[in-house]
Design a protein around this motif. Structure first.
Motif, PDB file in Angstrom:
ATOM      1  N   UNK A 105     -74.524 -12.030 -42.487  1.00 55.04           N
ATOM      2  CA  UNK A 105     -75.214 -12.556 -43.669  1.00 55.04           C
ATOM      3  C   UNK A 105     -76.703 -12.498 -43.361  1.00 55.04           C
ATOM      4  N   UNK A 106     -77.432 -11.651 -44.070  1.00 50.05           N
ATOM      5  CA  UNK A 106     -78.832 -11.458 -43.722  1.00 50.05           C
ATOM      6  C   UNK A 106     -79.703 -11.366 -44.976  1.00 50.05           C
ATOM      7  N   UNK A 107     -80.781 -12.120 -44.961  1.00 46.75           N
ATOM      8  CA  UNK A 107     -81.817 -12.063 -45.991  1.00 46.75           C
ATOM      9  C   UNK A 107     -81.287 -12.394 -47.386  1.00 46.75           C
ATOM     10  N   UNK A 139     -76.035  -8.838 -47.828  1.00 44.19           N
ATOM     11  CA  UNK A 139     -77.476  -8.707 -47.575  1.00 44.19           C
ATOM     12  C   UNK A 139     -78.274  -8.650 -48.872  1.00 44.19           C
ATOM     13  N   UNK A 140     -79.441  -9.307 -48.839  1.00 48.08           N
ATOM     14  CA  UNK A 140     -80.440  -9.200 -49.911  1.00 48.08           C
ATOM     15  C   UNK A 140     -79.901  -9.637 -51.270  1.00 48.08           C
ATOM     16  N   UNK A 168     -67.575  -2.475 -45.028  1.00 49.65           N
ATOM     17  CA  UNK A 168     -68.308  -2.380 -46.286  1.00 49.65           C
ATOM     18  C   UNK A 168     -69.374  -3.456 -46.406  1.00 49.65           C
ATOM     19  N   UNK A 169     -69.926  -3.576 -47.613  1.00 46.20           N
ATOM     20  CA  UNK A 169     -71.022  -4.518 -47.826  1.00 46.20           C
ATOM     21  C   UNK A 169     -71.124  -4.901 -49.292  1.00 46.20           C
ATOM     22  N   UNK A 170     -71.777  -6.043 -49.538  1.00 42.56           N
ATOM     23  CA  UNK A 170     -72.164  -6.479 -50.878  1.00 42.56           C
ATOM     24  C   UNK A 170     -73.643  -6.819 -50.799  1.00 42.56           C
ATOM     25  N   UNK A 171     -74.468  -6.115 -51.562  1.00 43.45           N
ATOM     26  CA  UNK A 171     -75.916  -6.273 -51.392  1.00 43.45           C
ATOM     27  C   UNK A 171     -76.665  -6.127 -52.706  1.00 43.45           C
ATOM     28  N   UNK A 172     -77.895  -6.673 -52.681  1.00 43.95           N
ATOM     29  CA  UNK A 172     -78.875  -6.472 -53.754  1.00 43.95           C
ATOM     30  C   UNK A 172     -78.432  -6.997 -55.109  1.00 43.95           C
ATOM     31  N   UNK A 173     -77.697  -8.101 -55.104  1.00 44.06           N
ATOM     32  CA  UNK A 173     -77.347  -8.770 -56.351  1.00 44.06           C
ATOM     33  C   UNK A 173     -78.440  -9.766 -56.726  1.00 44.06           C
ATOM     34  N   UNK A 174     -78.716  -9.856 -58.006  1.00 44.82           N
ATOM     35  CA  UNK A 174     -79.551 -10.918 -58.544  1.00 44.82           C
ATOM     36  C   UNK A 174     -78.704 -11.680 -59.545  1.00 44.82           C
ATOM     37  N   UNK A 175     -78.213 -12.834 -59.118  1.00 43.16           N
ATOM     38  CA  UNK A 175     -77.315 -13.612 -59.965  1.00 43.16           C
ATOM     39  C   UNK A 175     -78.084 -14.696 -60.707  1.00 43.16           C
ATOM     40  N   UNK A 176     -77.504 -15.140 -61.811  1.00 46.62           N
ATOM     41  CA  UNK A 176     -78.066 -16.269 -62.544  1.00 46.62           C
ATOM     42  C   UNK A 176     -78.065 -17.503 -61.636  1.00 46.62           C
ATOM     43  N   UNK A 177     -78.935 -18.485 -61.908  1.00 45.96           N
ATOM     44  CA  UNK A 177     -79.101 -19.623 -60.987  1.00 45.96           C
ATOM     45  C   UNK A 177     -77.812 -20.356 -60.648  1.00 45.96           C
ATOM     46  N   UNK A 178     -76.818 -20.359 -61.524  1.00 51.42           N
ATOM     47  CA  UNK A 178     -75.583 -21.096 -61.267  1.00 51.42           C
ATOM     48  C   UNK A 178     -74.399 -20.167 -61.013  1.00 51.42           C
TER      49      UNK A 178
END
Length: 498
Positions: free
Chosen positions: A264-266, A242-243, A213-223
């Motif tokens: 772990x990429x990009x 990724x990403x 599987x994968x975990x990708x394209x998250x935009x998390x808060x700075x902390x």
């Protein structure tokens, strides 16, 4: 045989049989399978899920049905079989409950996923975005468990989870969580990241295992951390990260980690890609056959390592570190031990730091290579108060303006051993890796041919200059001797002529 002894032996045998039967009963699980189909019209209030034709319309309905069938779930396994389709949160404003989100699974042994194999092109999609809103929901929550409560075991298989804020949040101190071939596509996460696990009481009993599987394209808060593990041991096999953008991709606190063939990429991080913290310095984390490429720290003034450890031991084998950028350090150890074997470091970009560095560490590197890394006022290896051993390591050409004394390796107040080192650098025209003999330099053993000559500001005359002076002196002495002989001969001739 004395009859009294016979009775005692018979009683012991019977007691053993009773104990064995009880243990066998404790180990045997009662399995219940319930079916869920998002297109189902079955009235869930009257019980549902016993067959695929009477499938529950939501996952929560299946859990509620199970609680009626098995009021006490000890030694019981629930299989929730999901039909292909899209499962939305299904929020009910009247009851303030969700159909396929905010699932409370504490104390259960439950598996959730489709029947296998799925027909080609079929998917089970868990869409956590509330329809007609910009609000994403949590999928599973596990509350703190009482000391004597049964272990919570949650297994998710073959799911495609999209628009995820948090997939799993657990404060459970007695839980095992397994993700098999689960694809998680992120959204915006302002607090818990994709997975947030904390065990504040027992420690190192609970665990998370990710297989594929994968975990990708998250935009998390700075902390915010993408995967947070506080005293949850973690095993990751063949998974891709990724990403993503986060403070940390994986943060491990007082837990051991095993990464087998991770990618772990990009990813972009403000703190660390992976951070291990172990106060006891007795936990071992491993990365085997990994691919860590095109990740970066946010901002060139970030003085963190892409992978860092404070305490404990880290072992890296057969891993490629390729084209990671905007780094102060690729690997940074603080009173943590590091072993690297059969790994390659290529085209990583470092500013004012080092590719591999640390303090108060034992660092061993073998059968590995470092080349084409771009180092701006940096070095390849830099350790202080450490014990270093380099064996069968190839140092290819390192690019960029190197750091102090134009060297590739720095080691202070410790010791370093070289064995079968191959060096393709030619810094300062002398081909060495270290500036040996400087103040606070490590003691060096093994192949001392790795040394640079002393830096220019500390240099005396070179060997060639000394040889030239000696040769010139000899020529001068010889010339003077010839002149003296000629003058003496001339004067004698003049004397003889008188």
């Amino acid at each position: 045989m004395n009859f009294k002894y016979f009775i005692v032996i018979l009683a012991i045998v019977q007691l053993s049989l009773i104990i064995g039967t009880c243990v066998g009963q404790e180990q045997q699980l009662t399995q219940t399978t319930l079916f869920v189909d998002p297109t189902s019209t079955t009235n869930s209030t009257q019980g549902c899920g016993a067959t695929s034709t009477q499938a529950c319309p939501t996952i929560s309905a299946a859990i509620a049905s199970y609680s009626v069938i098995i009021p006490e779930p000890t030694n019981s396994l629930l299989n929730i079989v999901l039909a292909p389709g899209v499962y939305t949160p299904m929020y009910n404003s009247t009851s303030n409950q969700y159909g396929n989100a905010q699932l409370v699974l504490s104390g259960l042994n439950v598996t959730i996923g489709p029947s296998t194999p799925l027909a080609q092109g079929s998917q089970v999609i868990i869409d956590l975005l509330q329809p007609n809103t910009n609000i994403s929901n949590m999928f599973i929550t596990l509350a703190v468990s009482a000391d004597q409560s049964p272990m919570t075991i949650v297994t998710l298989s073959n799911l495609n989870i999209v628009h995820a804020n948090t997939v799993i949040r657990s404060n459970n101190n007695n839980a095992n969580i397994v993700l098999n071939n689960v694809t998680i596509t992120g959204f915006m996460s302002n607090s818990s990241g994709a997975i947030y696990l904390t065990d504040n009481e027992r420690g190192n009993i609970s665990s998370l295992t990710i297989n594929g599987g994968s975990i990708s394209n998250y935009t998390c808060a700075p902390y915010t951390t993408l995967v947070n593990s506080f005293q949850y041991n973690m095993v990751i096999n063949d998974a891709v990260f990724a990403n993503n953008s986060a403070a940390y991709i994986i943060y491990g606190y007082n837990a051991s980690f095993t990464f087998q063939t991770p990618t772990f990429i990009n990813n972009t991080v403000t703190n660390n890609l992976i951070y291990f913290k172990d106060f006891g310095r007795d936990l071992i984390s491993t990365i085997t056959d990994g691919n860590i490429a095109y990740n970066q720290l946010a901002g060139v003034t970030n003085f963190n390592g892409l992978i860092a450890s404070s305490g404990g031991s880290v072992s890296i084998t057969g891993t490629l570190f390729d084209s990671n950028s905007h780094l102060y350090s690729l690997l940074q150890m603080s009173f943590a031990d590091l072993t690297i074997q059969g790994s390659t470091f290529i085209s990583n970009v470092v500013y004012d730091g080092q590719v591999i560095g640390g303090e108060g560490s034992i660092f061993e590197m073998s059968e590995s290579a470092m080349f084409n890394n771009v180092m701006f006022d940096s070095v390849a290896i830099n350790f202080n108060l450490s014990h270093i051993s380099l064996s069968n390591v190839v140092f290819g050409k390192q690019l960029g303006p190197l750091g102090v004394n134009n060297t590739v390796i720095m080691c202070t107040q410790g010791n370093i051993t070289f064995d079968q080192i191959t060096n393709y650098n030619n810094q300062s025209g002398n081909g060495g890796l270290m500036a040996c003999g400087v103040t606070s330099q490590c003691s060096i053993s093994g192949d001392t041919q790795v040394c640079n000559h002393e830096p220019d500001q500390h240099k005396g005359l070179s060997g060639g200059a000394i040889a030239g002076i000696v040769f010139g002196t000899l020529i001068g002495v010889a010339a003077i001797a010839v002149i003296i002989v000629l003058i003496h001969k001339r004067r004698r001739n003049q004397y003889n002529s008188i």
